[in-house]
Design a protein around this motif. Structure first.
Motif, PDB file in Angstrom:
ATOM      1  N   ASN A  58      15.925 102.709  49.716  1.00 15.94           N
ATOM      2  CA  ASN A  58      15.625 103.044  48.317  1.00 15.94           C
ATOM      3  C   ASN A  58      15.419 101.806  47.443  1.00 15.94           C
ATOM      4  O   ASN A  58      15.276 101.929  46.230  1.00 15.94           O
ATOM      5  CB  ASN A  58      16.790 103.860  47.742  1.00 15.94           C
ATOM      6  N   TYR A  59      15.388 100.617  48.073  1.00 14.58           N
ATOM      7  CA  TYR A  59      15.407  99.377  47.290  1.00 14.58           C
ATOM      8  C   TYR A  59      14.033  99.054  46.690  1.00 14.58           C
ATOM      9  O   TYR A  59      12.990  99.212  47.325  1.00 14.58           O
ATOM     10  CB  TYR A  59      15.847  98.202  48.172  1.00 14.58           C
ATOM     11  N   SER A  60      14.061  98.567  45.431  1.00 15.80           N
ATOM     12  CA  SER A  60      12.867  98.013  44.794  1.00 15.80           C
ATOM     13  C   SER A  60      13.305  97.107  43.655  1.00 15.80           C
ATOM     14  O   SER A  60      14.309  97.385  42.993  1.00 15.80           O
ATOM     15  CB  SER A  60      11.969  99.125  44.243  1.00 15.80           C
ATOM     16  N   ASP A  99      11.084  96.595  41.207  1.00 11.21           N
ATOM     17  CA  ASP A  99      10.065  96.942  40.211  1.00 11.21           C
ATOM     18  C   ASP A  99      10.682  97.873  39.166  1.00 11.21           C
ATOM     19  O   ASP A  99      10.957  99.047  39.451  1.00 11.21           O
ATOM     20  CB  ASP A  99       8.894  97.632  40.912  1.00 11.21           C
ATOM     21  N   LYS A 137       9.489 101.637  38.616  1.00 12.23           N
ATOM     22  CA  LYS A 137       9.685 102.724  39.578  1.00 12.23           C
ATOM     23  C   LYS A 137      10.715 103.700  39.049  1.00 12.23           C
ATOM     24  O   LYS A 137      11.751 103.310  38.512  1.00 12.23           O
ATOM     25  CB  LYS A 137      10.135 102.174  40.934  1.00 12.23           C
ATOM     26  N   THR A 154      12.556 105.945  40.727  1.00 12.17           N
ATOM     27  CA  THR A 154      13.747 106.057  41.573  1.00 12.17           C
ATOM     28  C   THR A 154      13.865 104.764  42.351  1.00 12.17           C
ATOM     29  O   THR A 154      12.937 104.386  43.068  1.00 12.17           O
ATOM     30  CB  THR A 154      13.633 107.235  42.562  1.00 12.17           C
ATOM     31  N   ARG A 155      14.975 104.051  42.185  1.00 17.44           N
ATOM     32  CA  ARG A 155      15.098 102.801  42.922  1.00 17.44           C
ATOM     33  C   ARG A 155      16.532 102.320  42.972  1.00 17.44           C
ATOM     34  O   ARG A 155      17.305 102.493  42.031  1.00 17.44           O
ATOM     35  CB  ARG A 155      14.227 101.698  42.314  1.00 17.44           C
ATOM     36  N   SER A 165      18.656  98.875  43.156  1.00 14.53           N
ATOM     37  CA  SER A 165      18.455  97.460  42.887  1.00 14.53           C
ATOM     38  C   SER A 165      19.802  96.804  42.608  1.00 14.53           C
ATOM     39  O   SER A 165      20.858  97.397  42.846  1.00 14.53           O
ATOM     40  CB  SER A 165      17.471  97.255  41.734  1.00 14.53           C
ATOM     41  N   GLU A 177      11.744 112.472  44.864  1.00  9.77           N
ATOM     42  CA  GLU A 177      11.845 111.025  45.116  1.00  9.77           C
ATOM     43  C   GLU A 177      13.290 110.614  45.457  1.00  9.77           C
ATOM     44  O   GLU A 177      13.501 109.528  45.975  1.00  9.77           O
ATOM     45  CB  GLU A 177      11.454 110.226  43.869  1.00  9.77           C
TER      46      GLU A 177
END
Length: 344
Positions: free
Chosen positions: A107-109, A111, A114, A116-117, A119, A149
């Motif tokens: 699930n990593y981002s 950004d 986004k 759903t993320r 971080s 998502e």
């Protein structure tokens, strides 16, 4: 000599690398550290919402208005969110952060756009010093636009989180009406100003920290949204700025902490204040907190309510879209953006 971390998530740095020092990229300059010896222990107003829709509504509205004017923060009990839904939400967050590293990283981002993320810190693309926090951010209204998502591990994630989101949305709408009324506005005024409405939530995970006096879970900031409904576990960590001093707000079971965001300050023309708050960490225990951010939709036009603007108290802020404000907030790395939107 403290090193710079190489892992994506601070929780894995703690659990896998067994560090005994804070890596250098998390260390704050001396003048920006938590300074725990100057923190005071006090309480913020605790408001019973039992009568919000009863014959004593006017009294509850008055308490809410006073808390918004004097503190910017208050706690609520008898809020209508069932204990079972709260317990499921907290357990789901714990279960998610206990998943193996590779499972979580699906699930990593980094950004911020986004919806759903997973971080870490705040905005690692722009910040100079990292924060001792991992988080899973979810957009959750309208829920059908985003639920597909969301993570499917743990298996109960989507069901429990959806129940919680719907319950906290109901609470948010009641509180927004009460805040509107407390300013002498029609109870539906603020709700109609939020456009199509939006709701985000964050599952914050603050792992134990070997040197909590050197860093933050999150440094002092205000919330850019309308109101925030905070669920926290039993581990203290929230601190609120009051009269120039940081006040530790200890968790009270079966309550939510409510704080007004920058949009309420603007709409009230500074009658109500969005207050600096921060999250500190400790060396013994992990901490989980789950804020729900209730927001205008990006195209909603925000500005002081005409009824609170007078010749003696002219408009402090210009009109703007919430999307414009939110973009500035992310670009500025938690710095308060209100001054950028003043009329002069």
């Amino acid at each position: 000599m403290a090193t710079t971390s190489k892992r994506l998530l601070v929780s894995d740095l703690v659990s896998t690398d067994k560090i005994d020092q804070v890596p250098s990229n998390y260390i704050r300059p001396i003048t920006q550290r938590p300074n725990f010896q100057n923190v005071v222990h006090d309480s913020i107003p605790l408001i019973d919402l039992n009568d919000l829709n009863g014959p004593n509504r006017a009294n509850v509205i008055k308490q809410i208005g006073q808390a918004c004017a004097d503190h910017g923060f208050f706690q609520v009990k008898n809020h209508g969110v069932p204990e079972s839904i709260i317990a499921n939400m907290m357990q789901t967050a714990r279960d998610f952060f206990n998943l193996p590293e590779q499972e979580r990283l699906k699930n990593y981002s980094d950004d911020p756009s986004k919806t759903t993320r997973l971080s870490t810190s705040f905005n690692i693309r722009t910040e100079k010093v990292a924060n001792w926090r991992d988080y899973l951010r979810l957009h959750c209204y309208p829920i059908d636009n985003f639920i597909d998502e969301w993570p499917t591990n743990p298996a109960s994630f989507r069901g429990h989180v959806a129940e919680y989101c719907q319950s906290t949305r109901n609470l948010a709408l009641q509180l927004i009406s009460a805040i509107s009324e407390s300013l002498g506005l029609h109870k539906d005024y603020m709700n109609t100003q939020l456009g199509k409405h939006a709701q985000h939530m964050v599952l914050n995970y603050y792992p134990p920290c070997p040197q909590p006096d050197l860093t933050y879970g999150l440094p002092g900031h205000t919330d850019p949204n309308f109101i925030t409904i905070l669920l926290q576990d039993e581990v203290p960590g929230l601190q609120v700025l009051k009269d120039g001093k940081w006040v530790a707000v200890d968790p009270v079971p079966n309550t939510f902490i409510i704080n007004i965001g920058d949009q309420v300050q603007m709409m009230s023309n500074d009658k109500y204040k969005s207050i600096l708050h921060r999250a500190v960490v400790n060396c013994d225990k992990e901490r989980i907190s789950i804020p729900t951010f209730y927001c205008p939709s990006p195209e909603a036009v925000i500005g002081p309510a005409p009824e609170v603007v007078t010749d003696d108290e002219p408009a402090v802020y210009r009109q703007f879209t919430y999307g414009e404000y939110y973009e500035k907030f992310w670009d500025n790395g938690l710095e308060k953006c209100l001054d950028m939107f003043k009329t002069s």
